[in-house]
Design a protein around this motif. Structure first.
Motif, mmCIF file in Angstrom:
data_model
loop_
_atom_site.group_PDB
_atom_site.id
_atom_site.type_symbol
_atom_site.label_atom_id
_atom_site.label_comp_id
_atom_site.label_asym_id
_atom_site.label_seq_id
_atom_site.Cartn_x
_atom_site.Cartn_y
_atom_site.Cartn_z
ATOM 1 N N MET A 188 -28.867 -13.744 64.026
ATOM 2 C CA MET A 188 -28.050 -14.421 65.034
ATOM 3 C C MET A 188 -27.400 -15.640 64.430
ATOM 4 O O MET A 188 -26.229 -15.862 64.583
ATOM 5 N N THR A 189 -28.212 -16.462 63.670
ATOM 6 C CA THR A 189 -27.699 -17.675 63.042
ATOM 7 C C THR A 189 -26.694 -17.338 61.992
ATOM 8 O O THR A 189 -25.672 -17.991 61.857
ATOM 9 N N ASP A 190 -26.932 -16.252 61.204
ATOM 10 C CA ASP A 190 -25.988 -15.883 60.173
ATOM 11 C C ASP A 190 -24.632 -15.532 60.754
ATOM 12 O O ASP A 190 -23.600 -15.855 60.215
ATOM 13 N N ARG A 191 -24.532 -14.833 61.931
ATOM 14 C CA ARG A 191 -23.250 -14.434 62.527
ATOM 15 C C ARG A 191 -22.527 -15.663 63.009
ATOM 16 O O ARG A 191 -21.314 -15.729 62.928
ATOM 17 N N TRP A 192 -23.251 -16.621 63.575
ATOM 18 C CA TRP A 192 -22.571 -17.853 64.008
ATOM 19 C C TRP A 192 -21.932 -18.546 62.819
ATOM 20 O O TRP A 192 -20.795 -18.997 62.930
ATOM 21 N N PHE A 193 -22.608 -18.604 61.757
ATOM 22 C CA PHE A 193 -22.114 -19.352 60.606
ATOM 23 C C PHE A 193 -20.892 -18.718 59.987
ATOM 24 O O PHE A 193 -20.200 -19.361 59.232
ATOM 25 N N GLU A 194 -20.631 -17.487 60.269
ATOM 26 C CA GLU A 194 -19.446 -16.832 59.673
ATOM 27 C C GLU A 194 -18.165 -17.489 60.124
ATOM 28 O O GLU A 194 -17.176 -17.496 59.413
ATOM 29 N N ASP A 195 -18.100 -18.051 61.342
ATOM 30 C CA ASP A 195 -16.885 -18.634 61.878
ATOM 31 C C ASP A 195 -16.835 -20.140 61.725
ATOM 32 O O ASP A 195 -15.912 -20.783 62.218
ATOM 33 N N ILE A 196 -17.843 -20.759 61.108
ATOM 34 C CA ILE A 196 -17.894 -22.215 60.976
ATOM 35 C C ILE A 196 -17.279 -22.581 59.644
ATOM 36 O O ILE A 196 -17.560 -21.951 58.630
ATOM 37 N N PRO B 23 -25.141 -26.398 55.120
ATOM 38 C CA PRO B 23 -26.033 -25.679 56.033
ATOM 39 C C PRO B 23 -27.375 -26.340 56.189
ATOM 40 O O PRO B 23 -28.102 -26.049 57.136
ATOM 41 N N ASN B 24 -27.666 -27.236 55.299
ATOM 42 C CA ASN B 24 -28.954 -27.902 55.419
ATOM 43 C C ASN B 24 -28.855 -29.196 56.228
ATOM 44 O O ASN B 24 -29.836 -29.917 56.398
ATOM 45 N N ASP B 25 -27.581 -29.507 56.670
ATOM 46 C CA ASP B 25 -27.366 -30.722 57.442
ATOM 47 C C ASP B 25 -27.280 -30.347 58.907
ATOM 48 O O ASP B 25 -26.278 -29.781 59.363
ATOM 49 N N PRO B 26 -28.303 -30.638 59.694
ATOM 50 C CA PRO B 26 -28.294 -30.251 61.121
ATOM 51 C C PRO B 26 -27.150 -30.874 61.871
ATOM 52 O O PRO B 26 -26.552 -30.271 62.736
ATOM 53 N N ASP B 27 -26.801 -32.137 61.529
ATOM 54 C CA ASP B 27 -25.695 -32.792 62.249
ATOM 55 C C ASP B 27 -24.385 -32.088 61.985
ATOM 56 O O ASP B 27 -23.536 -31.934 62.878
ATOM 57 N N ALA B 28 -24.211 -31.678 60.758
ATOM 58 C CA ALA B 28 -22.962 -30.978 60.415
ATOM 59 C C ALA B 28 -22.867 -29.659 61.145
ATOM 60 O O ALA B 28 -21.816 -29.256 61.631
ATOM 61 N N ALA C 263 -20.001 -28.590 63.915
ATOM 62 C CA ALA C 263 -19.223 -27.363 63.737
ATOM 63 C C ALA C 263 -19.290 -26.492 64.992
ATOM 64 O O ALA C 263 -18.301 -25.884 65.427
ATOM 65 N N LEU C 264 -20.451 -26.411 65.644
ATOM 66 C CA LEU C 264 -20.606 -25.621 66.865
ATOM 67 C C LEU C 264 -19.747 -26.193 67.996
ATOM 68 O O LEU C 264 -19.114 -25.459 68.779
ATOM 69 N N ARG C 265 -19.714 -27.573 68.102
ATOM 70 C CA ARG C 265 -18.905 -28.195 69.162
ATOM 71 C C ARG C 265 -17.425 -27.915 68.951
ATOM 72 O O ARG C 265 -16.679 -27.677 69.911
ATOM 73 N N ARG C 266 -17.003 -27.990 67.673
ATOM 74 C CA ARG C 266 -15.602 -27.695 67.388
ATOM 75 C C ARG C 266 -15.254 -26.245 67.798
ATOM 76 O O ARG C 266 -14.200 -25.954 68.358
ATOM 77 N N GLN C 267 -16.206 -25.356 67.508
ATOM 78 C CA GLN C 267 -15.956 -23.934 67.861
ATOM 79 C C GLN C 267 -15.862 -23.752 69.371
ATOM 80 O O GLN C 267 -15.014 -23.027 69.892
ATOM 81 N N GLU C 268 -16.712 -24.419 70.148
ATOM 82 C CA GLU C 268 -16.685 -24.315 71.609
ATOM 83 C C GLU C 268 -15.373 -24.872 72.150
ATOM 84 O O GLU C 268 -14.756 -24.299 73.077
ATOM 85 N N ARG C 269 -14.911 -26.022 71.619
ATOM 86 C CA ARG C 269 -13.637 -26.596 72.089
ATOM 87 C C ARG C 269 -12.472 -25.654 71.799
ATOM 88 O O ARG C 269 -11.571 -25.488 72.618
ATOM 89 N N ALA C 270 -12.516 -25.079 70.600
ATOM 90 C CA ALA C 270 -11.428 -24.147 70.242
ATOM 91 C C ALA C 270 -11.418 -22.943 71.178
ATOM 92 O O ALA C 270 -10.359 -22.466 71.636
ATOM 93 N N GLN C 271 -12.607 -22.430 71.542
ATOM 94 C CA GLN C 271 -12.681 -21.278 72.447
ATOM 95 C C GLN C 271 -12.168 -21.647 73.835
ATOM 96 O O GLN C 271 -11.482 -20.883 74.499
ATOM 97 N N ARG C 272 -12.516 -22.920 74.290
ATOM 98 C CA ARG C 272 -12.030 -23.334 75.618
ATOM 99 C C ARG C 272 -10.517 -23.470 75.639
ATOM 100 O O ARG C 272 -9.866 -23.123 76.621
ATOM 101 N N ARG C 273 -9.970 -24.041 74.533
ATOM 102 C CA ARG C 273 -8.501 -24.161 74.477
ATOM 103 C C ARG C 273 -7.830 -22.793 74.515
ATOM 104 O O ARG C 273 -6.833 -22.584 75.194
ATOM 105 N N GLN C 274 -8.380 -21.862 73.780
ATOM 106 C CA GLN C 274 -7.804 -20.512 73.777
ATOM 107 C C GLN C 274 -7.906 -19.854 75.150
ATOM 108 O O GLN C 274 -6.975 -19.224 75.653
ATOM 109 N N GLY C 275 -9.004 -20.024 75.849
ATOM 110 C CA GLY C 275 -9.158 -19.469 77.207
ATOM 111 C C GLY C 275 -8.204 -20.103 78.184
ATOM 112 O O GLY C 275 -7.584 -19.436 79.013
ATOM 113 N N GLY C 276 -7.989 -21.405 78.154
ATOM 114 C CA GLY C 276 -7.065 -22.110 79.047
ATOM 115 C C GLY C 276 -5.647 -21.700 78.824
ATOM 116 O O GLY C 276 -4.865 -21.513 79.747
ATOM 117 N N SER C 277 -5.295 -21.545 77.526
ATOM 118 C CA SER C 277 -3.915 -21.114 77.215
ATOM 119 C C SER C 277 -3.658 -19.738 77.764
ATOM 120 O O SER C 277 -2.589 -19.443 78.291
#
Length: 425
Positions: free
Chosen positions: A1-9, A14-19, A23-37
């Motif tokens: 599951m974690t490996d598939r998420w990382f494919e789009d980041i 990968p050893n930096d939890p903050d990073a 990256a996950l927040r950026r992906q969620e924002r991008a998905q919301r923008r695409q859905g709104g458009s």
């Protein structure tokens, strides 16, 4: 599951939890923008909110005002168009109503006046029948008659032959009459004794027999009046058109009638003995002329030979015949009273002013009058006057003195009656 998420980041540690979290927040924002458009594109463009305030919003309001004015101008065009459409529809509806009134004639019926016969010739089309009826004043329009016959489903049911019509009939009433089967297989026409050609022409026309009777009785191939002693005096067939009742085919015209009249004349004249008339230098044509005057003068059958004797005697004496019926023939006036100027008309048919016989017959006589003209009574009477208190009888005399006395009696009776002293009641 974690490996598939990382494919789009994007690249990160990968050893930096903050990073990873960023990256996950950026992906969620991008998905919301695409859905709104995607949802916006489905809803269509978002219109700017109309400002009601001042400043630039006021200018927007002014622009909106101009826009509103444009919308009002644009709305007037469709309203005018709708009015024009409604007006055209009203006119069209009115025309349709008028057409149906003209076609179905709800206020017309069986026509006016007395019914009269009219022969509808065999083979005539519906249009030709309509033209005939319109010409006779039976219907108002031949085209509408044809349409009405078609709509009624009776177009093929119209019958030829003699029908009874009235003036100003509705189309439906005329069609109903035409759909009747004519009761007779023949046309019956009765021509009374003594009628002139012009009078007979009116009668034949009223019987519905087609053709011009006056024209048809001027001359007929194979029949020559000179064979009967006319000696070139006959301008037409007056006197030869034998009066009788004739049964004609429904398709007959005036030529057929005239042919039958001439044949009837030949058949009847052949049995008349002309010996006495010839002894007085009279031809058959002269006898017909005398007989035609007898028809006009006589109302009582027993007087035929007496009136004939008066004519013979006056011819012998050289006296004018004084028979006013000959003047009526010259004027073609058989109904109106004759005036003094009428009685003095300059015509060879005026037997008051001319001696001898008129140029020819003044009508076509029947057999009884022809016989009387060929065989007058043996008497010396040469004058007559109407007998008062009778219906058409005469008082005959052989002297002027006696005649004047009879005339005085007539005038006294006339004065006492305040008019004609005859009694035909």
């Amino acid at each position: 599951m974690t490996d598939r998420w990382f494919e789009d980041i994007p690249e990160h540690d990968p050893n930096d939890p903050d990073a990873v979290e960023r990256a996950l927040r950026r992906q969620e924002r991008a998905q919301r923008r695409q859905g709104g458009s995607s949802q916006a594109s489905q809803r269509g463009p978002v219109l700017p909110r109309r400002s009601t305030g001042g400043g630039r919003g006021g200018r927007s309001g002014g622009s909106g005002g101009r826009g509103g004015s444009a919308r009002r101008g644009g709305g007037a065009g469709p309203r005018k168009g709708r009015i024009a459409v409604f007006a055209a529809a009203a006119v069209g509806l009115l025309l349709i109503v008028l057409f149906f009134f003209a076609l179905f004639q709800p206020f017309k019926g069986d026509g006016s006046g007395e019914p009269f016969p009219l022969n509808v010739p065999a083979g005539d089309s519906v249009g030709q029948i309509g033209d005939l009826l319109a010409e006779k004043g039976i219907i108002s329009n031949s085209t509408l008659f044809e349409i009405r016959a078609t709509l009624s489903g009776k177009r093929a049911d119209l019958n030829h032959g003699v029908h009874q019509f009235r003036k100003d009939m509705s189309y439906s009433a005329a069609i109903d009459e035409l759909t009747k089967t004519t009761s007779k297989k023949t046309i019956t026409v009765t021509i009374p004794e003594g009628l002139s050609r012009s009078e007979t022409a009116d009668l034949v026309k009223s019987a519905g027999i087609p053709g011009d009777y006056m024209e048809a009785t001027v001359k007929v191939p194979g029949f020559n009046p000179n064979d009967y002693g006319a000696q070139g005096r006959a301008e037409n067939l007056e006197g030869f058109l034998f009066p009788a009742t004739y049964e004609l085919k429904p398709t007959a015209d005036v030529q057929d009638l005239v042919a039958e009249q001439l044949q009837a004349f030949k058949d009847n004249i052949a049995g008349v003995n002309m010996k006495y008339a010839k002894s007085k230098n009279l031809t058959t044509y002269d006898v017909l002329t005398i007989a035609s005057m007898i028809e006009r003068e006589v109302s009582v059958a027993k007087e035929r030979k007496l009136v004939s004797a008066v004519i013979y005697n006056r011819l012998k004496m050289g006296e004018p015949l004084g028979i006013d019926a000959t003047t009526r023939f010259a004027l073609d006036n058989w109904t109106e009273p004759l005036t003094e100027s009428d009685l003095a008309v300059d015509s060879p048919y005026n037997t008051r002013t001319n001696q001898g016989l008129p140029p020819g017959p003044i009508g076509s006589p029947g057999l009884a009058s022809i016989e009387a003209a060929a065989h007058p009574a043996k008497t010396d009477v040469w004058l007559y006057v109407v007998k008062p208190g009778t219906c058409g009888e005469h008082v005959f005399s052989s002297s002027l003195e006696e005649h004047n006395a009879n005339v005085q009696k007539y005038e006294e009776a006339q004065a006492a009656a305040g008019g004609s002293p005859t009694d035909c009641g």
